[in-house]
Design a protein around this motif. Structure first.
Motif, PDB file in Angstrom:
ATOM      1  N   ARG A 132       0.958  -1.260   0.016  1.00 23.83           N
ATOM      2  CA  ARG A 132      -0.227   0.175  -0.180  1.00 23.83           C
ATOM      3  C   ARG A 132       0.804   1.190  -0.050  1.00 23.83           C
ATOM      4  NH1 ARG A 132      -2.978  -2.910   3.902  1.00 23.83           N
ATOM      5  NH2 ARG A 132      -5.119  -3.816   3.268  1.00 23.83           N
ATOM      6  N   GLN A 133       1.977   0.900   0.069  1.00 25.46           N
ATOM      7  CA  GLN A 133       3.125   2.123   0.164  1.00 25.46           C
ATOM      8  C   GLN A 133       2.705   3.134   1.252  1.00 25.46           C
ATOM      9  OE1 GLN A 133       6.165   2.983  -1.250  1.00 25.46           O
ATOM     10  NE2 GLN A 133       5.703   0.608  -1.396  1.00 25.46           N
ATOM     11  N   THR A 134       2.600   2.795   2.562  1.00 26.93           N
ATOM     12  CA  THR A 134       2.174   3.487   3.690  1.00 26.93           C
ATOM     13  C   THR A 134       3.195   2.930   4.685  1.00 26.93           C
ATOM     14  OG1 THR A 134       0.576   1.803   4.264  1.00 26.93           O
ATOM     15  CG2 THR A 134      -0.407   3.537   3.230  1.00 26.93           C
ATOM     16  N   GLU A 151      -0.936  11.637  13.113  1.00 20.42           N
ATOM     17  CA  GLU A 151      -1.432  10.723  12.354  1.00 20.42           C
ATOM     18  C   GLU A 151      -0.481   9.650  12.400  1.00 20.42           C
ATOM     19  OE1 GLU A 151      -4.226   8.058  11.394  1.00 20.42           O
ATOM     20  OE2 GLU A 151      -4.768  10.052  11.882  1.00 20.42           O
ATOM     21  N   SER A 152      -0.837   8.217  12.830  1.00 23.65           N
ATOM     22  CA  SER A 152       0.291   7.307  12.783  1.00 23.65           C
ATOM     23  C   SER A 152       0.442   6.545  11.370  1.00 23.65           C
ATOM     24  CB  SER A 152      -0.220   6.306  13.849  1.00 23.65           C
ATOM     25  OG  SER A 152      -0.304   6.719  15.273  1.00 23.65           O
ATOM     26  N   MET A 153      -0.748   6.393  10.727  1.00 24.26           N
ATOM     27  CA  MET A 153      -0.645   5.684   9.400  1.00 24.26           C
ATOM     28  C   MET A 153      -0.683   6.764   8.063  1.00 24.26           C
ATOM     29  SD  MET A 153      -0.276   2.666   7.696  1.00 24.26           S
ATOM     30  CE  MET A 153      -0.800   1.410   9.160  1.00 24.26           C
ATOM     31  N   ARG A 154       0.328   6.915   7.320  1.00 24.80           N
ATOM     32  CA  ARG A 154       0.415   8.105   6.212  1.00 24.80           C
ATOM     33  C   ARG A 154       1.141   7.095   5.167  1.00 24.80           C
ATOM     34  NH1 ARG A 154       2.127  13.514   9.118  1.00 24.80           N
ATOM     35  NH2 ARG A 154       1.346  13.022  11.037  1.00 24.80           N
ATOM     36  N   PRO A 155       0.764   7.826   3.751  1.00 20.67           N
ATOM     37  CA  PRO A 155       1.517   7.217   2.625  1.00 20.67           C
ATOM     38  C   PRO A 155       2.984   7.562   2.922  1.00 20.67           C
ATOM     39  CG  PRO A 155      -0.352   8.743   2.075  1.00 20.67           C
ATOM     40  CD  PRO A 155      -0.293   8.839   3.640  1.00 20.67           C
ATOM     41  N   CYS A 156       3.759   6.756   2.252  1.00 16.00           N
ATOM     42  CA  CYS A 156       5.281   6.809   2.368  1.00 16.00           C
ATOM     43  C   CYS A 156       5.644   8.356   2.160  1.00 16.00           C
ATOM     44  CB  CYS A 156       5.894   5.854   1.570  1.00 16.00           C
ATOM     45  SG  CYS A 156       5.706   4.054   2.144  1.00 16.00           S
ATOM     46  N   GLU A 158       4.319  11.232   2.146  1.00 13.21           N
ATOM     47  CA  GLU A 158       4.305  12.293   3.278  1.00 13.21           C
ATOM     48  C   GLU A 158       5.154  12.032   4.266  1.00 13.21           C
ATOM     49  OE1 GLU A 158       0.210  13.151   6.164  1.00 13.21           O
ATOM     50  OE2 GLU A 158      -0.127  12.123   4.300  1.00 13.21           O
ATOM     51  N   TRP A 159       5.443  10.797   4.850  1.00  9.82           N
ATOM     52  CA  TRP A 159       6.345  10.765   5.860  1.00  9.82           C
ATOM     53  C   TRP A 159       7.835  11.157   5.293  1.00  9.82           C
ATOM     54  CZ3 TRP A 159       5.155  10.366  10.748  1.00  9.82           C
ATOM     55  CH2 TRP A 159       4.172   9.320  10.928  1.00  9.82           C
TER      56      TRP A 159
END
Length: 170
Positions: A132-134, A151-156, A158-159
């Motif tokens: 999912r590229q997260t 937010e703990s879960m984000r797209p790569c 964005e991180w």
């Protein structure tokens, strides 16, 4: 208010193998439905018959009067109407979904335990979902990386845009 119900429906809903209920009212009186589900289930039926929902779909619990065991039931149906649009009959199916509900509850409990373990750890935890590229970064991992916890879960991507790297580490 006439009702046709199969022997299988009687077993699923706890009515048993005795005389079949002749009316929907009699059926509802005999089904050992969990008290917290009665009103919600009746509302789902009433709303569907009134034309407020396109299909009847309701999950509810049956409580065995002898053992107090709980089983989950899923009832789905369709109201058929006459030429004037008035309700004529409702037909549907009923399934035992107890195993699915148990699996959902076990997953929810497992996720809660995991969240408690992550929250109680002084270590930063992360997980990369390559499909999912997260990325998941725990609040502590975000702190360790110099980020304000969010937010703990984000797209790569964005991180990556949030990280502050030393130029030598790029």
């Amino acid at each position: 208010d006439e009702l046709y119900s199969s022997a299988q429906l009687h077993r699923l809903t706890g009515i048993g193998d005795g005389a079949a209920p002749a009316t929907r009212s009699e059926w509802r009186a005999r089904v050992p439905m969990h008290p917290d589900d009665r009103d919600r289930t009746q509302r789902a039926v009433d709303d569907h018959v009134a034309g407020l929902t396109p299909r009847l779909s309701v999950e509810y619990r049956i409580v065995d009067p002898k053992t107090r065991d709980v089983r989950w039931i899923d009832t789905r149906g369709q109201c058929f109407r006459d030429a004037d649009g008035q309700p004529d009959r409702v037909a549907g199916s009923t399934f035992d979904i107890t195993e699915r509900k148990r699996a959902e509850e076990a997953l929810r409990e497992s996720e809660e335990r995991y969240q408690l373990a992550v929250a109680g750890s002084n270590e930063g935890m992360w997980d990369w979902d390559m499909r999912r590229q997260t990325f998941f970064f725990s609040a502590r991992a975000q702190e360790l990386l110099g980020l304000d916890p969010g937010e703990s879960m984000r797209p790569c991507q964005e991180w990556w845009s949030l990280f502050r790297h030393h130029p030598d580490d790029e």
